[in-house]
Motif scaffolding. Sequence first.
Motif, PDB file in Angstrom:
ATOM      1  N   LEU A   1      -9.508  14.081   7.550  1.00 39.70           N
ATOM      2  CA  LEU A   1     -10.384  13.292   8.416  1.00 39.70           C
ATOM      3  C   LEU A   1      -9.771  11.922   8.697  1.00 39.70           C
ATOM      4  CD1 LEU A   1     -13.168  13.010   9.847  1.00 39.70           C
ATOM      5  CD2 LEU A   1     -13.935  11.840   7.807  1.00 39.70           C
ATOM      6  N   CYS A   2      -9.191  11.295   7.662  1.00 40.72           N
ATOM      7  CA  CYS A   2      -8.573   9.977   7.855  1.00 40.72           C
ATOM      8  C   CYS A   2      -7.479  10.050   8.898  1.00 40.72           C
ATOM      9  CB  CYS A   2      -7.977   9.467   6.549  1.00 40.72           C
ATOM     10  SG  CYS A   2      -9.198   9.158   5.306  1.00 40.72           S
ATOM     11  N   LEU A   3      -6.618  11.060   8.753  1.00 37.78           N
ATOM     12  CA  LEU A   3      -5.518  11.190   9.701  1.00 37.78           C
ATOM     13  C   LEU A   3      -6.064  11.435  11.107  1.00 37.78           C
ATOM     14  CD1 LEU A   3      -2.483  11.096   9.695  1.00 37.78           C
ATOM     15  CD2 LEU A   3      -2.445  13.582   9.515  1.00 37.78           C
ATOM     16  N   SER A   4      -7.117  12.289  11.192  1.00 40.61           N
ATOM     17  CA  SER A   4      -7.685  12.568  12.512  1.00 40.61           C
ATOM     18  C   SER A   4      -8.231  11.305  13.144  1.00 40.61           C
ATOM     19  CB  SER A   4      -8.807  13.595  12.429  1.00 40.61           C
ATOM     20  OG  SER A   4      -8.463  14.636  11.591  1.00 40.61           O
ATOM     21  N   LEU A   5      -8.910  10.469  12.340  1.00 39.78           N
ATOM     22  CA  LEU A   5      -9.473   9.234  12.892  1.00 39.78           C
ATOM     23  C   LEU A   5      -8.365   8.325  13.416  1.00 39.78           C
ATOM     24  CD1 LEU A   5     -12.322   8.361  10.358  1.00 39.78           C
ATOM     25  CD2 LEU A   5     -12.560   9.123  12.715  1.00 39.78           C
ATOM     26  N   VAL A   6      -7.262   8.227  12.643  1.00 34.80           N
ATOM     27  CA  VAL A   6      -6.159   7.368  13.071  1.00 34.80           C
ATOM     28  C   VAL A   6      -5.504   7.925  14.338  1.00 34.80           C
ATOM     29  CG1 VAL A   6      -3.884   6.515  12.429  1.00 34.80           C
ATOM     30  CG2 VAL A   6      -5.735   6.436  10.783  1.00 34.80           C
ATOM     31  N   VAL A   7      -5.270   9.266  14.345  1.00 35.76           N
ATOM     32  CA  VAL A   7      -4.635   9.871  15.524  1.00 35.76           C
ATOM     33  C   VAL A   7      -5.532   9.733  16.745  1.00 35.76           C
ATOM     34  CG1 VAL A   7      -3.866  12.060  16.519  1.00 35.76           C
ATOM     35  CG2 VAL A   7      -3.229  11.468  14.188  1.00 35.76           C
TER      36      VAL A   7
ATOM     37  N   TYR B   1      -7.607   1.771   1.906  1.00 35.78           N
ATOM     38  CA  TYR B   1      -6.347   1.029   1.980  1.00 35.78           C
ATOM     39  C   TYR B   1      -5.403   1.615   3.014  1.00 35.78           C
ATOM     40  CZ  TYR B   1      -8.234  -1.301  -2.001  1.00 35.78           C
ATOM     41  OH  TYR B   1      -9.061  -2.027  -2.798  1.00 35.78           O
ATOM     42  N   LEU B   2      -5.516   2.941   3.260  1.00 32.55           N
ATOM     43  CA  LEU B   2      -4.669   3.505   4.320  1.00 32.55           C
ATOM     44  C   LEU B   2      -5.101   2.945   5.676  1.00 32.55           C
ATOM     45  CD1 LEU B   2      -4.256   7.161   3.072  1.00 32.55           C
ATOM     46  CD2 LEU B   2      -2.603   5.299   3.036  1.00 32.55           C
ATOM     47  N   PHE B   3      -6.417   2.810   5.877  1.00 33.94           N
ATOM     48  CA  PHE B   3      -6.887   2.183   7.115  1.00 33.94           C
ATOM     49  C   PHE B   3      -6.445   0.718   7.176  1.00 33.94           C
ATOM     50  CE2 PHE B   3     -10.564   5.377   7.080  1.00 33.94           C
ATOM     51  CZ  PHE B   3      -9.929   6.194   7.995  1.00 33.94           C
ATOM     52  N   LEU B   4      -6.552   0.038   6.034  1.00 34.24           N
ATOM     53  CA  LEU B   4      -6.150  -1.370   6.003  1.00 34.24           C
ATOM     54  C   LEU B   4      -4.672  -1.511   6.353  1.00 34.24           C
ATOM     55  CD1 LEU B   4      -6.638  -4.318   5.368  1.00 34.24           C
ATOM     56  CD2 LEU B   4      -6.299  -3.825   2.955  1.00 34.24           C
ATOM     57  N   SER B   5      -3.861  -0.593   5.827  1.00 32.22           N
ATOM     58  CA  SER B   5      -2.436  -0.625   6.132  1.00 32.22           C
ATOM     59  C   SER B   5      -2.190  -0.391   7.626  1.00 32.22           C
ATOM     60  CB  SER B   5      -1.750   0.426   5.269  1.00 32.22           C
ATOM     61  OG  SER B   5      -0.571   0.840   5.817  1.00 32.22           O
ATOM     62  N   ASN B   6      -2.955   0.530   8.201  1.00 33.60           N
ATOM     63  CA  ASN B   6      -2.857   0.736   9.645  1.00 33.60           C
ATOM     64  C   ASN B   6      -3.270  -0.517  10.413  1.00 33.60           C
ATOM     65  OD1 ASN B   6      -2.331   3.678  10.754  1.00 33.60           O
ATOM     66  ND2 ASN B   6      -3.374   3.914   8.804  1.00 33.60           N
ATOM     67  N   LEU B   7      -4.326  -1.176   9.931  1.00 36.08           N
ATOM     68  CA  LEU B   7      -4.797  -2.387  10.601  1.00 36.08           C
ATOM     69  C   LEU B   7      -3.735  -3.487  10.521  1.00 36.08           C
ATOM     70  CD1 LEU B   7      -7.482  -3.558  11.891  1.00 36.08           C
ATOM     71  CD2 LEU B   7      -7.842  -4.650   9.706  1.00 36.08           C
ATOM     72  N   SER B   8      -3.081  -3.601   9.370  1.00 39.21           N
ATOM     73  CA  SER B   8      -2.043  -4.616   9.216  1.00 39.21           C
ATOM     74  C   SER B   8      -0.868  -4.328  10.136  1.00 39.21           C
ATOM     75  CB  SER B   8      -1.548  -4.657   7.773  1.00 39.21           C
ATOM     76  OG  SER B   8      -2.455  -5.368   6.986  1.00 39.21           O
ATOM     77  N   PHE B   9      -0.496  -3.051  10.225  1.00 40.78           N
ATOM     78  CA  PHE B   9       0.593  -2.671  11.122  1.00 40.78           C
ATOM     79  C   PHE B   9       0.226  -3.031  12.562  1.00 40.78           C
ATOM     80  CE2 PHE B   9       2.420   0.621  13.927  1.00 40.78           C
ATOM     81  CZ  PHE B   9       3.756   0.294  13.770  1.00 40.78           C
ATOM     82  N   SER B  10      -1.024  -2.740  12.921  1.00 42.79           N
ATOM     83  CA  SER B  10      -1.494  -3.033  14.274  1.00 42.79           C
ATOM     84  C   SER B  10      -1.503  -4.549  14.536  1.00 42.79           C
ATOM     85  CB  SER B  10      -2.881  -2.425  14.437  1.00 42.79           C
ATOM     86  OG  SER B  10      -3.488  -2.846  15.597  1.00 42.79           O
TER      87      SER B  10
ATOM     88  N   ILE C   1       0.836  -1.198   0.000  1.00 42.41           N
ATOM     89  CA  ILE C   1       0.000   0.000   0.000  1.00 42.41           C
ATOM     90  C   ILE C   1       0.875   1.254   0.000  1.00 42.41           C
ATOM     91  CG2 ILE C   1      -1.677   1.292   1.383  1.00 42.41           C
ATOM     92  CD1 ILE C   1      -2.911  -1.410   2.126  1.00 42.41           C
ATOM     93  N   ARG C   2       2.041   1.181   0.657  1.00 43.20           N
ATOM     94  CA  ARG C   2       2.951   2.323   0.647  1.00 43.20           C
ATOM     95  C   ARG C   2       3.517   2.549  -0.753  1.00 43.20           C
ATOM     96  NH1 ARG C   2       5.117   5.135   5.075  1.00 43.20           N
ATOM     97  NH2 ARG C   2       2.881   5.211   5.161  1.00 43.20           N
ATOM     98  N   LEU C   3       3.873   1.451  -1.463  1.00 44.74           N
ATOM     99  CA  LEU C   3       4.566   1.581  -2.742  1.00 44.74           C
ATOM    100  C   LEU C   3       3.640   1.934  -3.895  1.00 44.74           C
ATOM    101  CD1 LEU C   3       7.165  -1.341  -2.771  1.00 44.74           C
ATOM    102  CD2 LEU C   3       7.514   1.069  -2.277  1.00 44.74           C
TER     103      LEU C   3
HETATM  104  C1  LIG Z   1      -2.386   5.193   8.660  1.00 45.45           C
HETATM  105  O1  LIG Z   1      -3.373   6.062   8.180  1.00 45.45           O
HETATM  106  C2  LIG Z   1      -2.931   7.409   7.972  1.00 45.45           C
HETATM  107  C3  LIG Z   1      -4.137   8.259   7.625  1.00 45.45           C
HETATM  108  O2  LIG Z   1      -4.905   7.740   6.615  1.00 45.45           O
HETATM  109  C4  LIG Z   1      -1.866   7.406   6.894  1.00 45.45           C
HETATM  110  O3  LIG Z   1      -1.430   8.712   6.660  1.00 45.45           O
HETATM  111  C5  LIG Z   1      -0.709   6.525   7.337  1.00 45.45           C
HETATM  112  O4  LIG Z   1       0.247   6.422   6.313  1.00 45.45           O
HETATM  113  C6  LIG Z   1      -1.200   5.133   7.713  1.00 45.45           C
HETATM  114  N1  LIG Z   1      -0.092   4.418   8.348  1.00 45.45           N
HETATM  115  C7  LIG Z   1       0.311   3.213   7.918  1.00 45.45           C
HETATM  116  C8  LIG Z   1       1.404   2.555   8.657  1.00 45.45           C
HETATM  117  O5  LIG Z   1      -0.198   2.676   6.978  1.00 45.45           O
END
Ligand SMILES: *[C@@H]1O[C@H](CO)[C@@H](O)[C@H](O)[C@H]1NC(C)=O
Length: 318
Positions: free
Chosen positions: A140-146, A60-69, A49-51
């Motif tokens: 909003l996405c960043l705020s939800l994650v933070v 997918y940014l949320f999914l990436s956060n979920l995978s990291f978690s 998702i990063r690449l």
């Molecule tokens: C988690 O989500 C935030 C906001 O969408 C994003 O900027 C960040 O890159 C994500 N972090 C990871 C590790 O994917």
Amino acid sequence: MKMGNQSVISEFLLLGLPIEPEQQDLFYVLFLAMYVTTVLGNLLIVVLIRLDSHLHMPMYLFLSNLSFSDLCFSSVTMPKLLQNMQSQVPSIPYAGCLAQMYFFLLFADLESFLLVAMAYDRYVAICFPLHYTIIMSPRLCLSLVVLSWVLTTSISLLHTLLMAHLSFCADNVIPHFFCDMSALLKLACSDIQINEMVIFILGGLVIIVPFLLIFLSYARIVSSILKVPSARGIRKAFSTCGSHLSVVSLFYGTIIGLYLCPSDNNSTVKETVMAVMYTVVTPMLNPFIYSLRNQDIKGALGRIFSKWTIQFSLGEGF
Ligand SMILES: *[C@@H]1O[C@H](CO)[C@@H](O)[C@H](O)[C@H]1NC(C)=O
């Protein structure tokens, strides 16, 4: 004060999994394989998702956060479990035990809040498709994650400080494979009333409230689909929400089965099996549930691999 009592216990013994000694090796290999799969699978999702810029969307940014978690969540318990399966005295220092409890709660709660964010994202995408990009802005996405991080770090810090306040006397044997909060409470020899009250209230906040919010989002999604039923709409909704719903039911199913259907007679084995389900199996399955049925992720995988193959064959040529 309590310091005298507290210094009596400097370490805990983790009894581990209820398995026969002759099966220990088999389970060691099994759990090692599951842990390696969890780490690689989730790492692949995060890197992919990063690449791939096609995947820089809220879902997918949320999914990436979920995978990291998930990756961190299984790393809190698995390495210690694997180490203990190989050692004669499966001990963990007092501070290590509290640290394990802190990070366990942190990543378990984070997963819960991220699932809410993902459900909200699907709700907006299906019920307000025209306003989706405006509502789900990067801000909003960043705020939800933070917000999820702030909430979970403070909640688990509170639990851990309250636990550190208790004194432990003679019994230091934890009948579990990690420093579980409720197992630790049973060993405490001071008053645990405040702890239990906080667990009850915050437990409601991090399990029941997210569960209701997720339920509400999917109920709205289903009702909006049924209002204008079309084969294509139904298929689209099921293909995006089906994988979310399987993860949600896997996660909450085990937690609810564990905490809301308690059986008091000889329940250690059942508790341990359920704990293995959500600490080992769920984080391992999440990346597969999401990526196996997801065309975008498959496409991204294909692009990355064809890029690598081209670079590799170019490198060969020189
Ligand atoms: C988690 O989500 C935030 C906001 O969408 C994003 O900027 C960040 O890159 C994500 N972090 C990871 C590790 O994917």
